[in-house]
Design an enzyme around this catalytic site. Sequence first.
Site, mmCIF file in Angstrom:
data_model
loop_
_atom_site.group_PDB
_atom_site.id
_atom_site.type_symbol
_atom_site.label_atom_id
_atom_site.label_comp_id
_atom_site.label_asym_id
_atom_site.label_seq_id
_atom_site.Cartn_x
_atom_site.Cartn_y
_atom_site.Cartn_z
ATOM 1 N N CYS A 34 -2.990 7.526 50.144
ATOM 2 C CA CYS A 34 -1.277 6.772 49.948
ATOM 3 C C CYS A 34 -1.233 7.731 48.593
ATOM 4 C CB CYS A 34 -1.798 5.772 49.261
ATOM 5 S SG CYS A 34 -2.465 4.795 50.616
ATOM 6 N N ASP A 439 26.560 28.553 22.229
ATOM 7 C CA ASP A 439 27.213 28.293 23.334
ATOM 8 C C ASP A 439 28.273 26.905 22.579
ATOM 9 O OD1 ASP A 439 27.481 27.319 26.098
ATOM 10 O OD2 ASP A 439 28.209 25.599 25.543
#
Length: 490
Positions: A34, A439
């Site tokens: 599971c 940037d």
Amino acid sequence: MHADFDRCVRAVQSKDARFDGWFFTAVRTTGIYCRPSCPVVPPKPRNMTFYPSAAAAQQAGFRACKRCRPDASPGSPQWNERADLVARAMRLIADGAVDREGVPGLAARLGYSTRQIERQLLAELGAGPLALARAQRAQTARLLIETSALPMADIAFAAGFSSIRAFNETVREVFALSPTELRARSGNGRLPAAPGSLSLRLPYRRPLCPDNLFGLLAATAVPGVEEWRDGAYHRTLRLPYGHGTVSLAPGPGHIDCRLSLSDQRDLSGAISRCRRLLDLDADPEAVDAQLCTDAHLAPLVRRAPGRRVPRTVDGGEFAIRAVLGQQVSTAAARTLAARLVTAHGEPLTAPEGGLTHLFPTAEALADLDPAALAMPAARRKTVRGLVTALASGELRLGIDSDWSAARAELVQLPGIGPWTAELIAMRALGDPDAFLPTDLGVRRAAARLGLPGTPAALTRQAAAWRPWRAYAVQYLWAADGHAAARMPGS
């Protein structure tokens, strides 16, 4: 993670979905495995065994749980966070490299022997490349069985099986149901997809903030190749066996994905590329927890947790677009890219909405006359050098690329500096620690937040954000107020 028994037990007992895909729980008394968040009553700890991969659990003789469907859990974030041999191999396996080229082809792509690849995968994941590819084939088969009306024989070969017998045996072994029973069980009233398309749900770890993810993709969409339409991002895909189109839209707890493929064998590779594009295997809680240690970033993270890094479905395509966009507006970059697409892209035989072409390959652009590009001579030279390096194979920007080596090769090309190389590392290579201190948007947001203003000082400050600086960039871009950081139409 799977080796820490007590921690795994606590995750299972609390049904903690954050650990889905990190490890798998096998229950010795039932013979099933599971995901940690399985809704059934947790077994007694003494009956639990933990595996690092679904393939390892299957190889040990366990079948997939029919309630929690562990094969459909998000992938381990490790494979997109790391650049070592195992991570690069896992990215290639997810893209279908073993099915197309075999283990020798996988090893050749990575520059190692098959023995070295098998040994390292077995040591870390408890399964070799063939078992890992088999587990993926089983998942692809289940998707096709449950979401399409294709005949079982077509599904078998589309999923990568070499024979109908191998297909039937694998589906029975992994899911404890025959292919026909699996299809009958999936009849849950879900609306069927349009003819020739597949409708899927792509899982992710919560939280997910879709704003900058879809905002940036929509804002930079290249006409003919991409578009934002009807609340979804649409684009064309160039794939190993053919081509396709995809639409992606945020849903409650998942991403709605509709794929149309010219060859169904491309399904697993197309899904892998879509997940990578949207950074769906990220671990947002780990990222945000680290960034929140900085008092300047913490308010941004708490306001909109779970930002992802928008990536790409093709590294070469993104690199070309990044160079076209140097020192021009987003609108101008889209126009330049659209001209390339119209002149050199491959037209679709059946256009869909505004999707008419595949983005041109580097090989198709190898004979491009630089004078045809409406840009300065220096940038035309950069485009030419990049295309030549990509077409010759001298520069590789694939999912198997070494991030450091690719950066070094990029900055050797004329006209590609640190900003462009880091942008490509962030979005094409998927490096979660790529950073753009020069940037303009990053610097404006940093100044507004009281962070250092110079690139050198900001880089020193950002050392505390590692290894998640690419995610910090997303939060900073959003703080700069750019329209690309918002959901389209909002």
